[in-house]
Design an enzyme around this catalytic site. Structure first.
Site, PDB file in Angstrom:
ATOM      1  N   LYS A  11     -97.465 -29.115  29.179  1.00 32.52           N
ATOM      2  CA  LYS A  11     -96.586 -27.965  28.973  1.00 32.52           C
ATOM      3  C   LYS A  11     -97.036 -26.813  29.862  1.00 32.52           C
ATOM      4  O   LYS A  11     -98.012 -26.935  30.589  1.00 32.52           O
ATOM      5  CB  LYS A  11     -96.597 -27.563  27.499  1.00 32.52           C
ATOM      6  CG  LYS A  11     -95.628 -28.383  26.667  1.00 32.52           C
ATOM      7  CD  LYS A  11     -94.170 -27.990  26.935  1.00 32.52           C
ATOM      8  CE  LYS A  11     -93.244 -28.869  26.118  1.00 32.52           C
ATOM      9  NZ  LYS A  11     -91.956 -29.109  26.706  1.00 32.52           N
ATOM     10  N   SER A  71     -94.809   5.884  25.062  1.00 32.93           N
ATOM     11  CA  SER A  71     -94.150   6.931  25.875  1.00 32.93           C
ATOM     12  C   SER A  71     -92.785   6.491  26.404  1.00 32.93           C
ATOM     13  O   SER A  71     -92.558   6.475  27.604  1.00 32.93           O
ATOM     14  CB  SER A  71     -95.029   7.345  27.063  1.00 32.93           C
ATOM     15  OG  SER A  71     -96.275   7.768  26.630  1.00 32.93           O
ATOM     16  N   LYS A 108    -100.286 -24.624  24.584  1.00 32.85           N
ATOM     17  CA  LYS A 108     -99.520 -25.692  23.931  1.00 32.85           C
ATOM     18  C   LYS A 108     -98.092 -25.260  23.610  1.00 32.85           C
ATOM     19  O   LYS A 108     -97.533 -25.633  22.575  1.00 32.85           O
ATOM     20  CB  LYS A 108    -100.232 -26.184  22.651  1.00 32.85           C
ATOM     21  CG  LYS A 108    -101.646 -26.684  22.879  1.00 32.85           C
ATOM     22  CD  LYS A 108    -101.710 -27.995  23.638  1.00 32.85           C
ATOM     23  CE  LYS A 108    -103.153 -28.455  23.838  1.00 32.85           C
ATOM     24  NZ  LYS A 108    -103.764 -27.898  25.096  1.00 32.85           N
ATOM     25  N   TYR A 164     -93.656 -35.695  33.423  1.00 32.50           N
ATOM     26  CA  TYR A 164     -94.416 -34.893  32.464  1.00 32.50           C
ATOM     27  C   TYR A 164     -95.834 -34.654  32.963  1.00 32.50           C
ATOM     28  O   TYR A 164     -96.553 -35.596  33.272  1.00 32.50           O
ATOM     29  CB  TYR A 164     -94.462 -35.580  31.098  1.00 32.50           C
ATOM     30  CG  TYR A 164     -95.211 -34.763  30.086  1.00 32.50           C
ATOM     31  CD1 TYR A 164     -94.695 -33.535  29.672  1.00 32.50           C
ATOM     32  CD2 TYR A 164     -96.428 -35.167  29.574  1.00 32.50           C
ATOM     33  CE1 TYR A 164     -95.369 -32.746  28.757  1.00 32.50           C
ATOM     34  CE2 TYR A 164     -97.117 -34.394  28.655  1.00 32.50           C
ATOM     35  CZ  TYR A 164     -96.575 -33.188  28.251  1.00 32.50           C
ATOM     36  OH  TYR A 164     -97.255 -32.402  27.346  1.00 32.50           O
ATOM     37  N   ASP A 168    -104.329 -24.715  33.931  1.00 36.80           N
ATOM     38  CA  ASP A 168    -105.205 -25.670  33.243  1.00 36.80           C
ATOM     39  C   ASP A 168    -105.802 -26.547  34.331  1.00 36.80           C
ATOM     40  O   ASP A 168    -105.083 -27.301  34.992  1.00 36.80           O
ATOM     41  CB  ASP A 168    -104.353 -26.488  32.262  1.00 36.80           C
ATOM     42  CG  ASP A 168    -105.120 -27.648  31.630  1.00 36.80           C
ATOM     43  OD1 ASP A 168    -106.266 -27.917  32.042  1.00 36.80           O
ATOM     44  OD2 ASP A 168    -104.547 -28.286  30.729  1.00 36.80           O
TER      45      ASP A 168
HETATM   46  C1  F6R Z   1     -99.935 -30.880  24.996  1.00 36.18           C
HETATM   47  C2  F6R Z   1    -101.175 -31.509  25.446  1.00 36.18           C
HETATM   48  C3  F6R Z   1    -101.747 -32.622  24.651  1.00 36.18           C
HETATM   49  C4  F6R Z   1    -101.637 -33.959  25.369  1.00 36.18           C
HETATM   50  C5  F6R Z   1    -102.180 -35.103  24.494  1.00 36.18           C
HETATM   51  C6  F6R Z   1    -102.140 -36.433  25.215  1.00 36.18           C
HETATM   52  O1  F6R Z   1     -99.517 -29.871  25.851  1.00 36.18           O
HETATM   53  O2  F6R Z   1    -101.727 -31.140  26.465  1.00 36.18           O
HETATM   54  O3  F6R Z   1    -101.172 -32.691  23.374  1.00 36.18           O
HETATM   55  O4  F6R Z   1    -100.293 -34.203  25.704  1.00 36.18           O
HETATM   56  O5  F6R Z   1    -103.513 -34.837  24.130  1.00 36.18           O
HETATM   57  O6  F6R Z   1    -102.823 -36.282  26.409  1.00 36.18           O
HETATM   58  P1  F6R Z   1    -103.060 -37.455  27.463  1.00 36.18           P
HETATM   59  O7  F6R Z   1    -101.725 -38.042  27.761  1.00 36.18           O
HETATM   60  O8  F6R Z   1    -103.697 -36.744  28.615  1.00 36.18           O
HETATM   61  O9  F6R Z   1    -103.989 -38.437  26.796  1.00 36.18           O
HETATM   62 MG    MG Z   2    -104.726 -29.764  29.494  1.00 36.12          MG
HETATM   63 MG    MG Z   3    -102.829 -25.716  28.040  1.00 39.54          MG
END
Ligand code: F6R
Ligand code: MG
Ligand code: MG
Length: 374
Positions: free
Chosen positions: A229, A240, A130, A226, A10
């Site tokens: 994900k 086969s 996600k 964090y 990402d």
């Molecule tokens: C889950 C994800 C989103 C963000 C959420 C908050 O993997 O990427 O749910 O965690 O949108 O994002 P921030 O903290 O960047 O505002």
């Molecule tokens: Mg992202």
């Molecule tokens: Mg993603």
């Protein structure tokens, strides 16, 4: 020998964390085209949510410096585009801009399988958004170890001997193998805890052939905080003496609950979708999986076919909607929200630090329960 690599990251979302901007896909495609016939035999670009995957064939083996450096450079270039367009979370998965040797520990995820191409080589490439690498545990268990899912385990002589599972303990950094069906219950003990134990590779016991490989990196464990994900990818070879295409797809007719979704902090059903629908929306979810099917021929891709573009998965999608409604009504309560130990890897510790002083000792602390493998 041929290596099939899926490398994903990402590097910026459009809009929020929902999808990859088309100009980033174009740039990745251009770069893949430029090394076809030299570094790569073939290559394609696909997306699921805010993650872009490079799907590559080559002869350099897994964890190859040249292939990984190429992918790293692509993700750096995509980050530049994301910065230019002001996209959200530009460079999100790149924990460092210093490449050394391979992508291990740098942020992007990768699943790689090395094999001798068969006369006909059907493979399925799964991309999810996600959620986390352990999301593949349940489907892999069903594909390679459950006769209620996979008819071939009972009636194909090449499959009857079963499969070998390599499992990684992402906390301790250890690996163990389990021979199934003999050690089915031992395997289930561990992989039933998918936040920690993740199936890395599956091998046919009869053929000695690698059958499936997954990405296993956990960004939070690497970064110590964090950072989103880990949006896993998976390769499964079919037919086969390996599971049939339909046996590999079958577990996804049940939208099992996975960790991820909003803020990486919730359980939600895994929705099997077409590429057109691979863009999480409601509550930053529900988590999605797409499956691209290929025939590999002389190392080149014939495909993809969009494997979940089939009304046979409509019921799973309908059921996922119902399960999501049910879970959503729990709001911030478990089991919709992840258990506390998993919340350690989200932004929650920063919030709870503020309240740490409020807690007074009123009795002796309970002795923590024994954790297997700890
Ligand atoms: C889950 C994800 C989103 C963000 C959420 C908050 O993997 O990427 O749910 O965690 O949108 O994002 P921030 O903290 O960047 O505002
Ligand atoms: Mg992202
Ligand atoms: Mg993603």
């Amino acid at each position: 020998m041929l290596t099939l690599s899926i490398i994903n990251a990402d590097t910026g979302g459009f809009v929020g964390h929902s999808r990859v901007h088309p100009s980033m896909v174009d740039e990745a495609r251009k770069r893949v085209e430029s090394v076809k016939g030299s570094l790569l035999i073939d290559g394609q670009v696909a997306t699921c949510g805010d993650d872009l995957s490079l799907i590559l064939t080559h002869t350099h083996g897994a964890e190859d410096e040249g292939v990984h450096r190429f992918a790293f450079d692509v993700f750096m270039a995509l980050t530049d585009i994301a910065v230019d367009l002001g996209l959200y979370g530009a460079g999100q998965d790149l924990l460092s801009d210093a490449f050394s040797g391979n992508l291990r520990g740098l942020g992007p995820g990768y699943a790689e399988l090395t094999f001798r191409e068969r006369v006909s080589e059907p493979v399925l490439c799964f991309l999810a958004d996600k959620t986390e690498p352990g999301a593949w545990n349940l489907p892999l268990f069903r594909i390679f170890a459950d006769p209620f899912n996979t008819a071939g385990l009972v009636i194909d002589p090449k499959m009857h001997a079963g499969f070998r599972f390599e499992v990684h303990d992402l906390v301790e950094g250890k690996a163990a193998t389990f021979e199934c069906p003999d050690e089915l219950y031992d395997l289930a003990l561990y992989i039933g805890a998918p936040s920690r134990y993740v199936i890395k590779q599956v091998t046919s016991r009869e053929l000695g052939e690698p059958a499936a490989g997954t990405s296993t990196q956990r960004l939070a464990f690497m970064a110590g905080r964090y950072v989103g994900k880990d949006d896993p990818v998976m390769i499964v070879r079919c037919q086969s003496g390996l599971p049939a295409v339909g046996e590999v797809l079958e577990p996804f007719a049940f939208p099992h609950a996975v960790a991820g979704c909003m803020r990486g902090s919730y359980h939600a059903p895994l929705l099997p979708v077409t590429q057109r629908d691979a863009h999480p929306s409601r509550f930053d979810g529900p988590p999605r999986v797409v499956c691209l099917g290929y025939q590999i021929h002389d190392g080149s891709f014939v495909g993809p076919r969009d494997m979940f573009d089939d009304p046979a998965f409509d019921r799973a999608r309908q059921q996922a909607g119902e399960v999501f409604d049910y879970l959503r009504r729990h709001g911030p309560f478990e089991p919709h929200r992840l258990p506390l130990d998993e919340m350690e890897y989200t932004t929650m510790p920063a919030v709870s630090a503020r309240l740490a002083d409020r807690w007074e000792q009123v009795e002796a602390p309970a002795v923590p329960a024994h954790v297997p493998g700890a």
